[in-house]
Design an enzyme around this catalytic site. Structure first.
Site, PDB file in Angstrom:
ATOM      1  N   GLY A 112       0.839  -1.196   0.000  1.00  0.00           N
ATOM      2  CA  GLY A 112       0.000   0.000   0.000  1.00  0.00           C
ATOM      3  C   GLY A 112       0.872   1.243   0.000  1.00  0.00           C
ATOM      4  CE1 TYR A 118       7.562  -0.303   3.576  1.00  0.00           C
ATOM      5  CE2 TYR A 118       6.298   0.654   1.779  1.00  0.00           C
ATOM      6  CZ  TYR A 118       6.367  -0.150   2.897  1.00  0.00           C
ATOM      7  OH  TYR A 118       5.255  -0.800   3.344  1.00  0.00           O
ATOM      8  CG  HIS A 123       4.603   6.994   6.417  1.00  0.00           C
ATOM      9  ND1 HIS A 123       4.192   7.615   5.260  1.00  0.00           N
ATOM     10  CD2 HIS A 123       3.990   5.794   6.434  1.00  0.00           C
ATOM     11  CE1 HIS A 123       3.384   6.819   4.612  1.00  0.00           C
ATOM     12  NE2 HIS A 123       3.239   5.703   5.298  1.00  0.00           N
TER      13      HIS A 123
HETATM   14  C1  LIG Z   1      -3.684  -6.617   7.282  1.00  0.00           C
HETATM   15  C2  LIG Z   1      -3.024  -5.667   6.315  1.00  0.00           C
HETATM   16  C3  LIG Z   1      -1.743  -5.232   6.598  1.00  0.00           C
HETATM   17  C4  LIG Z   1      -1.097  -4.391   5.693  1.00  0.00           C
HETATM   18  N1  LIG Z   1       0.187  -3.986   5.970  1.00  0.00           N
HETATM   19  C5  LIG Z   1       0.842  -3.183   5.102  1.00  0.00           C
HETATM   20  C6  LIG Z   1       2.199  -2.813   5.347  1.00  0.00           C
HETATM   21  O1  LIG Z   1       2.819  -3.183   6.328  1.00  0.00           O
HETATM   22  N2  LIG Z   1       2.811  -1.991   4.437  1.00  0.00           N
HETATM   23  C7  LIG Z   1       2.169  -1.558   3.300  1.00  0.00           C
HETATM   24  O2  LIG Z   1       2.794  -0.836   2.512  1.00  0.00           O
HETATM   25  N3  LIG Z   1       0.890  -1.926   3.019  1.00  0.00           N
HETATM   26  C8  LIG Z   1       0.215  -2.722   3.897  1.00  0.00           C
HETATM   27  N4  LIG Z   1      -1.076  -3.112   3.620  1.00  0.00           N
HETATM   28  C9  LIG Z   1      -1.667  -2.771   2.297  1.00  0.00           C
HETATM   29  C10 LIG Z   1      -1.544  -3.955   1.336  1.00  0.00           C
HETATM   30  O3  LIG Z   1      -0.196  -4.279   1.110  1.00  0.00           O
HETATM   31  C11 LIG Z   1      -2.220  -3.642  -0.010  1.00  0.00           C
HETATM   32  O4  LIG Z   1      -3.576  -3.416   0.250  1.00  0.00           O
HETATM   33  C12 LIG Z   1      -2.054  -4.792  -0.986  1.00  0.00           C
HETATM   34  O5  LIG Z   1      -0.706  -4.910  -1.363  1.00  0.00           O
HETATM   35  C13 LIG Z   1      -2.898  -4.585  -2.221  1.00  0.00           C
HETATM   36  O6  LIG Z   1      -2.865  -5.776  -2.987  1.00  0.00           O
HETATM   37  P1  LIG Z   1      -4.215  -6.570  -3.367  1.00  0.00           P
HETATM   38  O7  LIG Z   1      -5.050  -5.632  -4.224  1.00  0.00           O
HETATM   39  O8  LIG Z   1      -3.795  -7.778  -4.113  1.00  0.00           O
HETATM   40  O9  LIG Z   1      -4.904  -6.901  -2.063  1.00  0.00           O
HETATM   41  C14 LIG Z   1      -1.762  -3.940   4.508  1.00  0.00           C
HETATM   42  C15 LIG Z   1      -3.058  -4.384   4.279  1.00  0.00           C
HETATM   43  C16 LIG Z   1      -3.703  -5.219   5.154  1.00  0.00           C
HETATM   44  C17 LIG Z   1      -5.109  -5.670   4.863  1.00  0.00           C
END
Ligand SMILES: Cc1cc2nc3c(=O)[nH]c(=O)nc-3n(C[C@H](O)[C@H](O)[C@H](O)COP(=O)(O)O)c2cc1C
Length: 212
Positions: A112, A118, A123
């Protein structure tokens, strides 16, 4: 070209129906020759991992890929369970644990957070390579070569279909190039991320000066 590399993609997404990015990525590599995809949440909804079977799959492949969204600076839980159970002493490490020696390992992740988030000023403070250190060192301990990771940053900002399509294309190309040994391995290892290497190689191929 030589013998193709067999690639095992261990895929972990606990809510595939809600996925935007990983769903597209995994679709793009499904059905490719010499590629095996293990959707771990689909295989093991109760986390009862079949250790013998997973070890046999590892033995039968040359390149191991962990593909997943980045969750809490790491992987979704099932991949940790998979590592804890499958990478046994005397199989993956220890004096007699040489089963994975000489294989290559790749992390393919989506985050995300943006790329700028990073770094020390961002942050998330740590770089992706730093945060992936447990995967890198696990691969090393098991005698595998750790490749620069494939990373898609800022997934929430990826709204335009063409932006995502380019990443998906790059992922599929990377998997095909790994399989067909079309990679300059030494050159790849100079890069922090696989993406940078791919940009270079693919830009060159797309350049009008490139002569077929
Ligand atoms: C439980 C959870 C933890 C997450 N932790 C992080 C994180 O540590 N760092 C980050 O950049 N994004 C984090 N995210 C965002 C996800 O990485 C992002 O929504 C995902 O890569 C999108 O891929 P997708 O469309 O296949 O779900 C988190 C999302 C969830 C639901």
């Amino acid at each position: 070209m030589g013998k193709p590399n067999r690639i095992l993609i261990l895929f972990a997404h606990p809510a595939l129906e809600k996925s935007r990015i990983n769903r597209q990525l995994i679709k793009a590599v499904r059905g490719m020759d010499y590629i095996t995809i293990r959707d771990l949440y689909e295989q093991y909804p109760n986390f009862h991992i079949n250790v013998k079977l997973e070890q046999e799959l590892l033995l039968a492949h040359d390149i191991i890929v962990f593909q997943h969204p980045f969750y809490w600076y790491s992987s979704p839980a099932i991949l940790k369970e998979w590592q804890d159970l499958v990478l046994e002493h005397d199989f993956a490490y220890g004096n007699n644990g040489t089963a994975l020696h000489g294989k290559k390992f790749l992390s393919a992740i989506t985050t995300g957070g943006s790329e700028e988030a990073y770094c020390r000023q961002g942050h998330n403070y740590f770089t992706i390579r730093e945060l992936l250190a447990p995967f890198e060192q696990t691969a090393r301990l098991c005698g595998m070569e750790y490749l620069p990771p494939f990373v898609i940053h800022g997934t929430h900002q990826l709204r335009e279909a063409h932006q995502l399509a380019r990443y998906v294309d790059h992922y599929r190309s990377a998997i095909a190039m790994f399989r067909d040994n079309m990679i300059e391995w030494e050159q790849l290892l100079q890069h922090k991320h696989l993406n940078h290497y791919l940009e270079q190689v693919i830009n060159k191929l797309e350049s009008p000066l490139h002569v077929q």
